[in-house]
Write a protein that holds these residues in place. Sequence first.
Motif, PDB file in Angstrom:
ATOM      1  N   ALA A 165       0.859  -1.179   0.000  1.00 44.08           N
ATOM      2  CA  ALA A 165       0.000   0.000   0.000  1.00 44.08           C
ATOM      3  C   ALA A 165       0.899   1.233   0.000  1.00 44.08           C
ATOM      4  O   ALA A 165       2.048   1.174   0.447  1.00 44.08           O
ATOM      5  CB  ALA A 165      -0.902  -0.003   1.228  1.00 44.08           C
ATOM      6  N   PRO A 166       0.400   2.366  -0.514  1.00 44.47           N
ATOM      7  CA  PRO A 166       1.241   3.568  -0.593  1.00 44.47           C
ATOM      8  C   PRO A 166       1.846   4.002   0.740  1.00 44.47           C
ATOM      9  O   PRO A 166       2.945   4.540   0.773  1.00 44.47           O
ATOM     10  CB  PRO A 166       0.293   4.642  -1.126  1.00 44.47           C
ATOM     11  CG  PRO A 166      -0.766   3.892  -1.838  1.00 44.47           C
ATOM     12  CD  PRO A 166      -0.908   2.587  -1.106  1.00 44.47           C
ATOM     13  N   ASP A 167       1.148   3.766   1.838  1.00 42.72           N
ATOM     14  CA  ASP A 167       1.637   4.224   3.138  1.00 42.72           C
ATOM     15  C   ASP A 167       2.329   3.119   3.951  1.00 42.72           C
ATOM     16  O   ASP A 167       2.597   3.291   5.130  1.00 42.72           O
ATOM     17  CB  ASP A 167       0.501   4.824   3.953  1.00 42.72           C
ATOM     18  CG  ASP A 167      -0.634   3.837   4.178  1.00 42.72           C
ATOM     19  OD1 ASP A 167      -0.645   2.759   3.548  1.00 42.72           O
ATOM     20  OD2 ASP A 167      -1.526   4.145   4.987  1.00 42.72           O
ATOM     21  N   CYS A 168       2.651   2.005   3.321  1.00 39.84           N
ATOM     22  CA  CYS A 168       3.258   0.877   4.030  1.00 39.84           C
ATOM     23  C   CYS A 168       4.692   1.206   4.452  1.00 39.84           C
ATOM     24  O   CYS A 168       5.502   1.652   3.632  1.00 39.84           O
ATOM     25  CB  CYS A 168       3.254  -0.370   3.157  1.00 39.84           C
ATOM     26  SG  CYS A 168       3.961  -1.828   3.967  1.00 39.84           S
ATOM     27  N   GLU A 169       4.996   0.957   5.703  1.00 36.56           N
ATOM     28  CA  GLU A 169       6.347   1.190   6.216  1.00 36.56           C
ATOM     29  C   GLU A 169       7.356   0.194   5.637  1.00 36.56           C
ATOM     30  O   GLU A 169       8.556   0.435   5.672  1.00 36.56           O
ATOM     31  CB  GLU A 169       6.348   1.106   7.734  1.00 36.56           C
ATOM     32  CG  GLU A 169       5.587   2.232   8.392  1.00 36.56           C
ATOM     33  CD  GLU A 169       5.561   2.123   9.906  1.00 36.56           C
ATOM     34  OE1 GLU A 169       6.283   1.277  10.469  1.00 36.56           O
ATOM     35  OE2 GLU A 169       4.811   2.895  10.517  1.00 36.56           O
ATOM     36  N   GLU A 170       6.883  -0.921   5.110  1.00 38.95           N
ATOM     37  CA  GLU A 170       7.762  -1.935   4.551  1.00 38.95           C
ATOM     38  C   GLU A 170       8.111  -1.671   3.089  1.00 38.95           C
ATOM     39  O   GLU A 170       8.981  -2.336   2.534  1.00 38.95           O
ATOM     40  CB  GLU A 170       7.111  -3.319   4.666  1.00 38.95           C
ATOM     41  CG  GLU A 170       6.884  -3.770   6.096  1.00 38.95           C
ATOM     42  CD  GLU A 170       8.183  -3.971   6.855  1.00 38.95           C
ATOM     43  OE1 GLU A 170       9.140  -4.527   6.286  1.00 38.95           O
ATOM     44  OE2 GLU A 170       8.242  -3.555   8.024  1.00 38.95           O
ATOM     45  N   ALA A 171       7.444  -0.727   2.445  1.00 42.38           N
ATOM     46  CA  ALA A 171       7.724  -0.418   1.038  1.00 42.38           C
ATOM     47  C   ALA A 171       9.128   0.169   0.927  1.00 42.38           C
ATOM     48  O   ALA A 171       9.531   0.984   1.750  1.00 42.38           O
ATOM     49  CB  ALA A 171       6.700   0.566   0.501  1.00 42.38           C
TER      50      ALA A 171
END
Length: 77
Positions: free
Chosen positions: A24-30
């Motif tokens: 997702a755009p706000d994922c900390e794992e991105a």
Amino acid sequence: MGAREAARGPRPGPPRPARTGLHAPDCEEAPQGAPLLDADRALDTAEHPGTPLCTLCGAAQELAPRLRGRQASAGPP
């Protein structure tokens, strides 16, 4: 992640499996600097075997049902 919201995924170009998966755009794992993909591009990328969908941010829960719907509407190969 709504139908029009983007996902974070691999660099632009032909769809290919994402090494780090779709988030997702706000994922900390991105990964930092990962491009935003529109919903269609995210689904195109997620269709490739081996492309992981993040289960922490909800990308898997949002994209998996849409992938199944896409494959069902495409019919048998």
